[in-house]
Design a protein around this motif. Structure first.
Motif, PDB file in Angstrom:
ATOM      1  N   GLU A   1      69.105  52.462  39.301  1.00  0.00           N
ATOM      2  CA  GLU A   1      69.855  51.223  39.509  1.00  0.00           C
ATOM      3  C   GLU A   1      70.264  50.634  38.162  1.00  0.00           C
ATOM      4  O   GLU A   1      69.448  50.534  37.238  1.00  0.00           O
ATOM      5  CB  GLU A   1      69.038  50.205  40.298  1.00  0.00           C
ATOM      6  CG  GLU A   1      69.857  48.979  40.691  1.00  0.00           C
ATOM      7  CD  GLU A   1      69.175  48.109  41.736  1.00  0.00           C
ATOM      8  OE1 GLU A   1      69.855  47.231  42.296  1.00  0.00           O
ATOM      9  OE2 GLU A   1      67.968  48.305  41.992  1.00  0.00           O
TER      10      GLU A   1
ATOM     11  N   LEU B   1      75.601  38.421  37.175  1.00  0.00           N
ATOM     12  CA  LEU B   1      74.808  39.648  37.115  1.00  0.00           C
ATOM     13  C   LEU B   1      75.243  40.573  38.241  1.00  0.00           C
ATOM     14  O   LEU B   1      75.428  40.135  39.382  1.00  0.00           O
ATOM     15  CB  LEU B   1      73.312  39.329  37.229  1.00  0.00           C
ATOM     16  CG  LEU B   1      72.346  40.499  37.024  1.00  0.00           C
ATOM     17  CD1 LEU B   1      71.038  40.015  36.410  1.00  0.00           C
ATOM     18  CD2 LEU B   1      72.062  41.229  38.342  1.00  0.00           C
TER      19      LEU B   1
ATOM     20  N   VAL C   1      71.770  47.488  35.845  1.00  0.00           N
ATOM     21  CA  VAL C   1      71.869  46.031  35.741  1.00  0.00           C
ATOM     22  C   VAL C   1      72.873  45.704  34.653  1.00  0.00           C
ATOM     23  O   VAL C   1      72.790  46.216  33.535  1.00  0.00           O
ATOM     24  CB  VAL C   1      70.510  45.394  35.379  1.00  0.00           C
ATOM     25  CG1 VAL C   1      70.681  43.900  35.108  1.00  0.00           C
ATOM     26  CG2 VAL C   1      69.507  45.608  36.495  1.00  0.00           C
TER      27      VAL C   1
ATOM     28  N   LYS D   1      71.673  44.332  29.827  1.00  0.00           N
ATOM     29  CA  LYS D   1      72.131  45.534  30.520  1.00  0.00           C
ATOM     30  C   LYS D   1      71.035  46.591  30.453  1.00  0.00           C
ATOM     31  O   LYS D   1      70.251  46.638  29.503  1.00  0.00           O
ATOM     32  CB  LYS D   1      73.434  46.075  29.925  1.00  0.00           C
ATOM     33  CG  LYS D   1      73.381  46.397  28.434  1.00  0.00           C
ATOM     34  CD  LYS D   1      74.740  46.873  27.937  1.00  0.00           C
ATOM     35  CE  LYS D   1      74.726  47.149  26.439  1.00  0.00           C
ATOM     36  NZ  LYS D   1      76.023  47.666  25.953  1.00  0.00           N
TER      37      LYS D   1
ATOM     38  N   GLU E   1      66.184  39.928  39.308  1.00  0.00           N
ATOM     39  CA  GLU E   1      67.515  39.387  39.041  1.00  0.00           C
ATOM     40  C   GLU E   1      67.455  37.879  38.799  1.00  0.00           C
ATOM     41  O   GLU E   1      68.075  37.366  37.858  1.00  0.00           O
ATOM     42  CB  GLU E   1      68.447  39.693  40.210  1.00  0.00           C
ATOM     43  CG  GLU E   1      69.838  39.087  40.073  1.00  0.00           C
ATOM     44  CD  GLU E   1      70.768  39.497  41.196  1.00  0.00           C
ATOM     45  OE1 GLU E   1      71.663  38.702  41.525  1.00  0.00           O
ATOM     46  OE2 GLU E   1      70.594  40.607  41.747  1.00  0.00           O
TER      47      GLU E   1
ATOM     48  N   ARG F   1      74.397  44.478  40.071  1.00  0.00           N
ATOM     49  CA  ARG F   1      73.489  45.613  40.212  1.00  0.00           C
ATOM     50  C   ARG F   1      74.142  46.659  41.097  1.00  0.00           C
ATOM     51  O   ARG F   1      74.774  46.326  42.087  1.00  0.00           O
ATOM     52  CB  ARG F   1      72.154  45.183  40.831  1.00  0.00           C
ATOM     53  CG  ARG F   1      71.297  44.326  39.933  1.00  0.00           C
ATOM     54  CD  ARG F   1      70.107  43.713  40.642  1.00  0.00           C
ATOM     55  NE  ARG F   1      69.651  44.409  41.825  1.00  0.00           N
ATOM     56  CZ  ARG F   1      69.195  43.797  42.919  1.00  0.00           C
ATOM     57  NH1 ARG F   1      69.174  42.483  42.982  1.00  0.00           N
ATOM     58  NH2 ARG F   1      68.789  44.500  43.955  1.00  0.00           N
TER      59      ARG F   1
END
Length: 345
Positions: free
Chosen positions: A299, A308, A301, A287, A271, A310
């Motif tokens: 997961e 950001l 993103v 993304k 991240e 998650r």
């Protein structure tokens, strides 16, 4: 003549919350039979996968049609018309069609397609919904620095000062029947009033604002607008209207690529690398999905600008290839190699 099926076009800039809005509509559609047409920028079907990962009844594989790796507004004849006709020719046609454009698409060329005889007899554009990232707008992400532009003009009159991002954003507003001010939970009190006042100058008369957090808007507010937008094209001006009636819209202003990676042991570190790459390069959107070793769920993103998010959306399916893939979208000419190095670490 049988009643025409209503279609709602959901448009809005990158990361505004279009897919979240559609997911909320699915969760609260109260028994309507819906079909979804999803347009992606880039060859990895993130938005379709996000919808299919919602686990909501009535959102099956056959209900979500994807047009990938091409802007729907530039490929209407080749891609959109066959897709919409396939939806209409089902044994049980849907009660309502939801169309999510890519964040770089112009809605007006798509609305024009509904005036074509083979479509108009069977479908009508119930409304164009434009989703706005209120936080980004409050930060001035779609407004030119007038002082800097003037300085450039004085230095070199041959420079092209058009801001393609601002034009896309304004075209999405100019075509709207309703504007969703999303992500208001990220702003302080009073910001929504200021944003509405600023954006009102780009709207047609009578277009209403709806304020939202996490794109949670009652479908009853969004569906049934009865706008018949395909019959109202003249009132929906565009920066890209040309004198010969064709639309002048060049997606060479943007680049995208897909980055495939191994399983991610340290998602927090990834991240930070993604955020660093966004800050150091002209990146608009990141993304995708992460494969976390030993974790049964996929997961997601989602990054836009310096923000950001998650979250885990669903379990990996039996027999499914677990993968880590990210789509990176930026302005034309950004250093892909540098971005890839930064994200891989």
């Amino acid at each position: 003549m049988a009643a025409r099926i209503p279609a709602t076009v959901v448009t809005g800039f990158l990361g505004a919350g279009k897919t979240s809005l559609i997911r909320h509509m699915i969760e609260n559609n109260k028994g309507k039979r819906l079909a979804f047409l999803i347009n992606e920028f880039g060859n990895l079907g993130i938005d379709r996968e996000l919808l299919l990962g919602c686990g909501i009844e009535g959102c099956g594989e056959e209900d979500v049609v994807e047009l990938a790796n091409g802007c729907i507004c530039c490929t209407v004849a080749d891609d959109f018309l066959p897709a919409i006709e396939a939806i209409l020719d089902r044994p049980q046609p849907p009660d309502h069609i939801l169309i999510e454009t890519s964040g770089l698409a112009l809605p007006k060329p798509l609305v024009k397609a509904f005036a074509w005889p083979e479509v108009k007899a069977r479908v009508t554009v119930d409304g164009v919904i434009t989703v706005v990232d209120s936080k980004a707008v409050a930060e001035g992400r779609f407004a030119d620095d007038e002082t800097a532009v003037q300085a450039q003009r004085e230095a070199d009159e041959s420079l092209d000062h058009d801001n393609p991002l601002e034009e896309v954003f304004e075209d999405q507003l100019l075509c709207a029947d309703m504007v969703i001010l999303n992500k208001l939970d990220l702003l302080d009190d009073g910001s929504a009033d200021r944003i509405e006042a600023d954006l009102a100058a780009h709207l047609r008369p009578g277009v209403r604002f709806v304020r939202a957090r996490e794109a949670a808007v009652d479908p009853a507010v969004l569906l049934g607008l009865d706008a018949a937008a395909e019959d109202d094209l003249e009132s929906r001006p565009s920066h890209h209207d040309s004198h010969d009636g064709e639309d002048d819209h060049d997606h060479d202003d943007f680049d995208s690529f897909t980055l495939s990676m191994a399983s991610i042991d340290d998602a927090d570190a990834l991240e930070q690398r993604i955020l660093g790459a966004i800050a150091a390069n002209d990146i608009l959107r990141v993304k995708g999905f992460l494969d976390r070793p030993g974790v049964p769920r996929r997961e997601v993103v989602q990054a836009v600008g310096p923000r950001l998010r998650r979250y885990f959306d669903r379990a990996w399916k039996d027999g499914e290839t677990r993968r880590t893939e990210l789509v990176v979208i930026g302005r034309k000419g950004f250093d892909r190699a540098a971005v890839e190095r930064a994200i891989r670490g």
